[in-house]
Design an enzyme around this catalytic site. Structure first.
Site, PDB file in Angstrom:
ATOM      1  N   ASP A 248       0.737  -1.264   0.038  1.00 49.86           N
ATOM      2  CA  ASP A 248      -0.112  -0.048   0.093  1.00 49.86           C
ATOM      3  C   ASP A 248       0.762   1.441   0.111  1.00 49.86           C
ATOM      4  O   ASP A 248       0.383   2.112   0.608  1.00 49.86           O
ATOM      5  CB  ASP A 248      -0.876  -0.120   1.180  1.00 49.86           C
ATOM      6  CG  ASP A 248      -1.857  -1.125   1.136  1.00 49.86           C
ATOM      7  OD1 ASP A 248      -2.318  -1.589   0.238  1.00 49.86           O
ATOM      8  OD2 ASP A 248      -2.313  -1.791   2.197  1.00 49.86           O
TER       9      ASP A 248
ATOM     10  N   HIS B 220      -5.020  -1.406  -5.629  1.00 50.68           N
ATOM     11  CA  HIS B 220      -4.097  -0.384  -6.198  1.00 50.68           C
ATOM     12  C   HIS B 220      -4.936   0.838  -6.574  1.00 50.68           C
ATOM     13  O   HIS B 220      -5.905   0.735  -7.418  1.00 50.68           O
ATOM     14  CB  HIS B 220      -3.415  -0.880  -7.568  1.00 50.68           C
ATOM     15  CG  HIS B 220      -2.367  -1.953  -6.930  1.00 50.68           C
ATOM     16  ND1 HIS B 220      -1.460  -2.413  -8.002  1.00 50.68           N
ATOM     17  CD2 HIS B 220      -2.051  -2.310  -5.777  1.00 50.68           C
ATOM     18  CE1 HIS B 220      -0.638  -3.335  -7.239  1.00 50.68           C
ATOM     19  NE2 HIS B 220      -0.763  -3.411  -5.846  1.00 50.68           N
TER      20      HIS B 220
END
Ligand code: GDP
Ligand code: IMO
Ligand code: MG
Length: 423
Positions: free
Chosen positions: A13, A41
């Site tokens: 992340d 994403h």
């Protein structure tokens, strides 16, 4: 021509999706090289906000070929859902391809992921419950089905029969409901109907792209600290998010990769279990979570937040052979009076390590050694050049670069495409 691998340098992340979306404006091909729909994403651009799970983050450029590579595990249903949502936003999916050699993630993999986590009792991994571990386990056990099998119904039927013999026994032992082979086969035929045209041998495409000296991006999932070999085993994913695997998972000779960009958040976050030395359990941690919007893009779980980890970045930079850094979310630190950077780990025996990563059972008991930096207390989200940044922010970024031993290529100061700039 450049072949650029874009990899996560921390616990996942880091902002890989937004970096790929930015770089894909100039890319001919983007290839996801590992992982599955455990990825989230996030990309924000003229098509809105999208959390991509399987589809490469180059999909928003209509001139870019987007390939889900052989190193991935593909849940066809998730792929179809994601395609629907992108189509509804007006995104052209004409250039989306799936490798025949990518593993097919089946409904029983998800079921096994849930059952196996439950069987771990209090020693959970905190998986995304997307079936990733069981799908890669089947790949290694040579019991997996591949996306190309959808194009060979007789072969598929035999493979499925074989797989189910073991799978259903496992499910029963773990207290779950066995699956029906005929129903699964019918489901596969539905997937074949909907996805068949996109499932191709991607090697001629990548080979041609290399021969024609095209710009190729290799998109990694997660980050080095959750790498199957080099991460915090067993609290890892079941594939290799490091750049060494990018060539194999994408289908390129290793020596064709000429840039490796490590995506680095200006602080640290992690979702799931396992050691995370700089984790904060105080108001600063809360503040990072709140300002940074640190909630999982796939599962919605609150992310664990902490200060920047300079030991982990040195490790990640070397292991990946990084050529440059893309540092994201600098703006999240704008209102902190002081900011800490971990520059070493104190081991239980008092020794301090700075340039190696202790293995998991040791890492669980280290204490971070911090440097304290002055904050800049100025908004950065409108900065578009290095020189626009406050001097304290530049000093902080310099320190990150020094700890990584790698130059900074890009900085981002907000989630939108135009809030990232080259340095
Ligand atoms: P990935 O899995 O590595 O692609 O990262 P995620 O999308 O899971 O998490 C990154 C989050 O941070 C997303 O919500 C992005 O929109 C957001 N983001 C990325 N870069 C920036 C930035 O520079 N500033 C801010 N404020 N948010 C960012
Ligand atoms: P992106 O690509 C953050 C974590 C899970 C768990 C461990 C294993 O968006 O950075 P898995 O479901 O893969 O078997 O879970 O890895 N994890 C992620 N954490 N971002 C991700 O993806 C992740 N994918 C898996 O929380 O700790
Ligand atoms: Mg993510």
């Amino acid at each position: 021509m450049t072949v650029t691998a874009v990899v996560g340098a921390q616990w996942g992340d880091e902002g890989k999706g937004r970096v790929i979306d930015y770089l894909a404006q100039e890319a001919d091909v983007v290839i996801r090289f590992q992982g599955g729909d455990n990825a989230g994403h996030t990309v924000i651009n003229e098509y809105g906000k999208h959390a991509l799970h399987l589809i490469p983050s180059g999909i928003f450029n209509p001139r870019t070929q987007n390939i889900i590579g052989s190193g991935c595990v593909v849940n066809p249903q998730s792929l179809l859902n994601e395609m629907e949502s992108l189509k509804a936003a007006g995104v052209d999916l004409g250039n989306l391809w799936v490798s025949t050699r990518a593993q097919m993630l089946m409904p029983y993999h998800r079921e096994l992921d849930v059952l196996e986590e439950a069987a771990r009792g209090k020693d959970t991994i905190g998986t995304t419950k997307r079936g990733i571990g069981p799908a890669y386990a089947d790949k290694a056990a040579r019991a997996g089905l591949r996306m190309g099998d959808l194009l060979q119904p007789e072969w598929l039927e035999t493979r499925l029969d074989n797989a189910l013999r073991t799978v259903n026994r496992k499910i029963e032992i773990l207290g779950g409901q066995p699956l029906n082979g005929e129903e699964l086969y019918a489901l596969c035929m539905e997937y074949r109907e909907k996805l068949g045209d996109r499932i191709i041998d991607t090697l001629p495409m990548t080979r041609r792209a290399i021969e024609q000296k095209k710009h190729i991006l290799l998109e990694g999932q997660l980050g080095v600290m959750r790498d199957l070999d080099w991460g915090i085993y067993p609290y890892v994913t079941s594939s290799n998010p490091t750049a060494s695997y990018a060539a194999s998972g994408a289908g390129l000779p290793a020596r064709t990769i000429d840039r490796v960009i490590g995506v680095v958040k200006a602080y640290s976050t992690a979702v799931g279990d396992g050691p995370f030395p700089t984790e904060l359990h105080d108001a600063d941690g809360e503040k990072l979570r709140e300002i940074g919007g640190e909630f999982g893009a796939t599962t919605g779980r609150p992310r664990r937040c902490g200060w920047f980890d300079g030991v982990a970045i040195g490790y990640a930079a070397w292991l990946n052979g990084m050529t440059g850094l893309a540092i994201t979310k600098l703006d999240v630190l704008d209102s902190f009076e002081i900011i800490k950077i971990c520059i070493g780990y104190k081991l239980p025996d008092g020794a301090i390590v700075t340039d190696s990563m202790p293995d998991t059972p040791v890492l669980m008991h280290v204490t971070p050694v911090y440097e304290v930096w002055d904050g800049w207390l100025t908004p950065t989200s409108d900065c578009r050049h290095w020189d626009d940044l406050p001097k304290e922010a530049r000093a902080y970024l310099h320190r990150i670069s020094e700890l990584a031993g790698i130059k900074i290529d890009y900085v981002s100061v907000g989630p939108e495409r135009d809030q990232m700039f080259a340095v």
